[in-house]
Design an enzyme around this catalytic site. Sequence first.
Site, PDB file in Angstrom:
ATOM      1  N   ARG A  44       0.860  -1.195   0.000  1.00  0.00           N
ATOM      2  CA  ARG A  44       0.000   0.000   0.000  1.00  0.00           C
ATOM      3  C   ARG A  44       0.886   1.231   0.000  1.00  0.00           C
ATOM      4  NH1 ARG A  44      -2.092   3.187   4.287  1.00  0.00           N
ATOM      5  NH2 ARG A  44      -4.135   4.130   3.847  1.00  0.00           N
ATOM      6  N   LYS A  46       0.277   5.246  -1.273  1.00  0.00           N
ATOM      7  CA  LYS A  46      -0.697   6.177  -1.859  1.00  0.00           C
ATOM      8  C   LYS A  46      -0.008   7.250  -2.702  1.00  0.00           C
ATOM      9  CE  LYS A  46      -4.515   5.371  -0.134  1.00  0.00           C
ATOM     10  NZ  LYS A  46      -5.347   4.257  -0.676  1.00  0.00           N
ATOM     11  N   ASP A  75      -5.495  -0.775  -4.027  1.00  0.00           N
ATOM     12  CA  ASP A  75      -6.135   0.159  -4.984  1.00  0.00           C
ATOM     13  C   ASP A  75      -5.628   0.039  -6.427  1.00  0.00           C
ATOM     14  OD1 ASP A  75      -7.328   1.093  -2.720  1.00  0.00           O
ATOM     15  OD2 ASP A  75      -6.354   3.064  -2.713  1.00  0.00           O
ATOM     16  N   ASP A  94     -12.929   3.074  -4.501  1.00  0.00           N
ATOM     17  CA  ASP A  94     -11.953   2.731  -5.548  1.00  0.00           C
ATOM     18  C   ASP A  94     -12.669   2.142  -6.761  1.00  0.00           C
ATOM     19  OD1 ASP A  94      -9.906   3.514  -3.805  1.00  0.00           O
ATOM     20  OD2 ASP A  94      -9.888   1.539  -2.854  1.00  0.00           O
ATOM     21  N   LYS A 142      -4.000   6.032   9.127  1.00  0.00           N
ATOM     22  CA  LYS A 142      -4.951   6.450   8.095  1.00  0.00           C
ATOM     23  C   LYS A 142      -5.853   7.507   8.714  1.00  0.00           C
ATOM     24  CE  LYS A 142      -8.689   4.457   5.267  1.00  0.00           C
ATOM     25  NZ  LYS A 142      -8.583   4.991   3.911  1.00  0.00           N
ATOM     26  N   GLY A 176      -5.876   0.385  13.969  1.00  0.00           N
ATOM     27  CA  GLY A 176      -5.435   0.558  15.353  1.00  0.00           C
ATOM     28  C   GLY A 176      -5.203  -0.733  16.103  1.00  0.00           C
ATOM     29  N   VAL A 202      -0.849  -2.378  10.109  1.00  0.00           N
ATOM     30  CA  VAL A 202       0.226  -1.629   9.457  1.00  0.00           C
ATOM     31  C   VAL A 202       1.308  -1.361  10.510  1.00  0.00           C
ATOM     32  CG1 VAL A 202       0.872   0.427   8.170  1.00  0.00           C
ATOM     33  CG2 VAL A 202      -1.419  -0.546   7.859  1.00  0.00           C
ATOM     34  N   LYS A 342       2.682 -37.432  14.653  1.00  0.00           N
ATOM     35  CA  LYS A 342       2.789 -37.088  16.076  1.00  0.00           C
ATOM     36  C   LYS A 342       3.725 -38.056  16.774  1.00  0.00           C
ATOM     37  CE  LYS A 342       0.287 -38.035  20.224  1.00  0.00           C
ATOM     38  NZ  LYS A 342       1.110 -39.225  20.455  1.00  0.00           N
ATOM     39  N   CYS A 423      -1.411 -41.675  23.214  1.00  0.00           N
ATOM     40  CA  CYS A 423      -2.167 -42.264  22.093  1.00  0.00           C
ATOM     41  C   CYS A 423      -3.547 -41.619  21.981  1.00  0.00           C
ATOM     42  CB  CYS A 423      -2.307 -43.766  22.278  1.00  0.00           C
ATOM     43  SG  CYS A 423      -0.699 -44.592  22.334  1.00  0.00           S
TER      44      CYS A 423
HETATM   45  C1  LIG Z   1      -7.141  -5.563   4.715  1.00  0.00           C
HETATM   46  C2  LIG Z   1      -7.509  -4.160   4.429  1.00  0.00           C
HETATM   47  N1  LIG Z   1      -8.691  -3.706   4.853  1.00  0.00           N
HETATM   48  C3  LIG Z   1      -9.043  -2.427   4.612  1.00  0.00           C
HETATM   49  C4  LIG Z   1      -8.201  -1.594   3.921  1.00  0.00           C
HETATM   50  C5  LIG Z   1      -8.562  -0.179   3.589  1.00  0.00           C
HETATM   51  O1  LIG Z   1      -8.640  -0.053   2.203  1.00  0.00           O
HETATM   52  P1  LIG Z   1      -9.293   1.260   1.536  1.00  0.00           P
HETATM   53  O2  LIG Z   1     -10.670   1.394   2.015  1.00  0.00           O
HETATM   54  O3  LIG Z   1      -9.060   1.146   0.078  1.00  0.00           O
HETATM   55  O4  LIG Z   1      -8.458   2.434   2.132  1.00  0.00           O
HETATM   56  P2  LIG Z   1      -6.959   2.717   1.752  1.00  0.00           P
HETATM   57  O5  LIG Z   1      -6.129   1.576   2.185  1.00  0.00           O
HETATM   58  O6  LIG Z   1      -6.907   2.876   0.285  1.00  0.00           O
HETATM   59  O7  LIG Z   1      -6.605   3.959   2.489  1.00  0.00           O
HETATM   60  C6  LIG Z   1      -6.975  -2.118   3.484  1.00  0.00           C
HETATM   61  N2  LIG Z   1      -6.113  -1.365   2.793  1.00  0.00           N
HETATM   62  N3  LIG Z   1      -6.658  -3.395   3.746  1.00  0.00           N
HETATM   63  C1  LIG Z   2      -5.055   0.875   5.706  1.00  0.00           C
HETATM   64  C2  LIG Z   2      -6.135   1.065   6.680  1.00  0.00           C
HETATM   65  N1  LIG Z   2      -7.446   0.885   6.368  1.00  0.00           N
HETATM   66  C3  LIG Z   2      -8.262   1.140   7.365  1.00  0.00           C
HETATM   67  C4  LIG Z   2      -9.712   1.069   7.318  1.00  0.00           C
HETATM   68  O1  LIG Z   2     -10.346   1.280   8.328  1.00  0.00           O
HETATM   69  O2  LIG Z   2     -10.217   0.753   6.255  1.00  0.00           O
HETATM   70  S1  LIG Z   2      -7.436   1.576   8.771  1.00  0.00           S
HETATM   71  C5  LIG Z   2      -5.965   1.442   7.990  1.00  0.00           C
HETATM   72  C6  LIG Z   2      -4.667   1.697   8.651  1.00  0.00           C
HETATM   73  C7  LIG Z   2      -4.355   0.697   9.720  1.00  0.00           C
HETATM   74  O3  LIG Z   2      -3.129   1.009  10.237  1.00  0.00           O
HETATM   75  P1  LIG Z   2      -2.700   0.589  11.695  1.00  0.00           P
HETATM   76  O4  LIG Z   2      -2.689  -0.874  11.737  1.00  0.00           O
HETATM   77  O5  LIG Z   2      -1.315   1.156  11.849  1.00  0.00           O
HETATM   78  O6  LIG Z   2      -3.652   1.204  12.639  1.00  0.00           O
END
Ligand SMILES: Cc1ncc(COP(=O)(O)OP(=O)(O)O)c(N)n1
Ligand SMILES: Cc1nc(C(=O)O)sc1CCOP(=O)(O)O
Length: 506
Positions: A44, A46, A75, A94, A142, A176, A202, A342, A423
């Site tokens: 990912r 952006k 995306d 998207d 995010k 989170g 992440v 086993k 067993c």
């Molecule tokens: C596993 C997973 N779940 C949700 C997201 C979020 O994707 P998206 O809604 O496209 O938001 P962005 O990642 O583009 O900010 C994800 N990336 N992965």
């Molecule tokens: C990529 C992404 N998508 C989200 C959603 O809610 O769709 S939250 C998110 C970021 C998650 O990052 P972290 O694990 O560091 O909190």
Amino acid sequence: MVNRTVDYGVYLVTDSTPAVLGDCSLTQVVEAALRGGVGIVQYRDKNCSHEDAVTTARELHVLTKRFDVPLLVNDRVEVAVEVGCEGVHIGQDDMSFDAARRILGSEKIIGVTVSCEEEAIRACEAGADYLGIGTVFATQTKKDTKSIIGPSGVSTILEALKESGHGAVPTVCIGGINNSNAASVLAHDGSSRKSLDGLAVVSALIAAPDPAAAARQLLGTVLTAKMPQVVRTVAGTTPLTHNMTNLVVQNFAANVALAVGASPIMANYAEEAPDLAKLGAALVINMGTITPDGLRNFIQALKAYNDAGRPVVFDPVGAGATAVRREAVQTLLAAGHYAVIKGNSSELLTVHGGPSVTERQRGVDSTAVLSISERARLARDIARQHSCVVLLTGPTDLISDGRRTLRVDNGHELLGMVTGTGCSLGTTVSAMVGAFGEDALVACLAATVLFGVAAEMAAVRPEVRGPGTFVPAFIDELYGIRKATTAGDLQWLSMAKVQVVNADEK
Ligand SMILES: Cc1ncc(COP(=O)(O)OP(=O)(O)O)c(N)n1
Ligand SMILES: Cc1nc(C(=O)O)sc1CCOP(=O)(O)O
């Protein structure tokens, strides 16, 4: 819809921004997380150009292929196409699911973000391969999240999926999540609703000081949380466990199988195997009292179960004790495929057959002198050698599917003072693998922890004064845990001592 089995347990979503990655190398961090047991990676980014995205995705794809883990692109469908990776993840804003599917074809994985029941059901109806449910908790990673739904919002969506007949679509949640809150996110009422398949993170991995260790810890939490599902599935489906076992343990193993909710059949005549396999049984081959006739029956039954695509558990009891047994082990290993092998250290050293047979064996008792790391490596190596799950029993049990290796520190010394507990663990493993074929490692883990915790509970009962009084108490505790789990009481889970280990550690 793709055909391959994907391990969604710990799902790594990358982030190359300095705020998260710091000055580390993305590929090094992803490699460490893969070593820690990440089962799927999403690239990912952006901000970067198409060319840079293709370059990075190609580097990551080399890595993920080495670990046999799918790589998806967030995306950017055109990047996924150019790289030839395993799929994409798309959000609600998207490219449409149908357009992505047209471009990628039916074999690629397409995951979809959902934050409410309607989006979830719509994505499943469109044919999503999995759902990313979020945002669970507010996150710095995010900033443009739409709604913070919390663990209860995740539960509502899972319930809706089950109600609408989409319970089989894999789900992860995101937002989170870290090692401090993972267990509470995965905890649920424990009765009937659909469970999460994994956690997508992440910063918990990308920004971790030691991404491999952080991934191992998350994986341990995810796998532990899946155990009640295995126990419930056995209780709810009463799987048939077909035991070709030794003369000493038949009665005890049958009682244990009944206690955990399985249906045992003790049948040493191989002509019955095709019918039992067709009935959906799982087979245990236990060579504790091996005879020439028994060996012929084992081989015939093994082939019948392999032909029917039903699991077989191999328990090479006393494997190294005599020339006859050593030869029987090699004959049985060459005769077909096992879902699970086993044994104790001595037995599995014989199974491994490598030059490192440093142990002697008296009867069927293990005289294991290997360290935990040596035992972890032995289990991992045999799992790779035979494409199966290996359960190496001992005071610390080691379980490996060749990629993920776990240690379990549950159990009680009284288990070793009663004939047949090992067993009957094989019998329990067969019931769990038979009922929960989607992940034999989790099935083995559930059986092992269930045994260990039941033994610990039985040992402290006031009426237990030694091995004799331990046996009925142990069977009662197995039964009690099964009943509690189906009623949604998961207190026993807090006694589980499960850790993911680094099998490469010297
Ligand atoms: C596993 C997973 N779940 C949700 C997201 C979020 O994707 P998206 O809604 O496209 O938001 P962005 O990642 O583009 O900010 C994800 N990336 N992965
Ligand atoms: C990529 C992404 N998508 C989200 C959603 O809610 O769709 S939250 C998110 C970021 C998650 O990052 P972290 O694990 O560091 O909190």
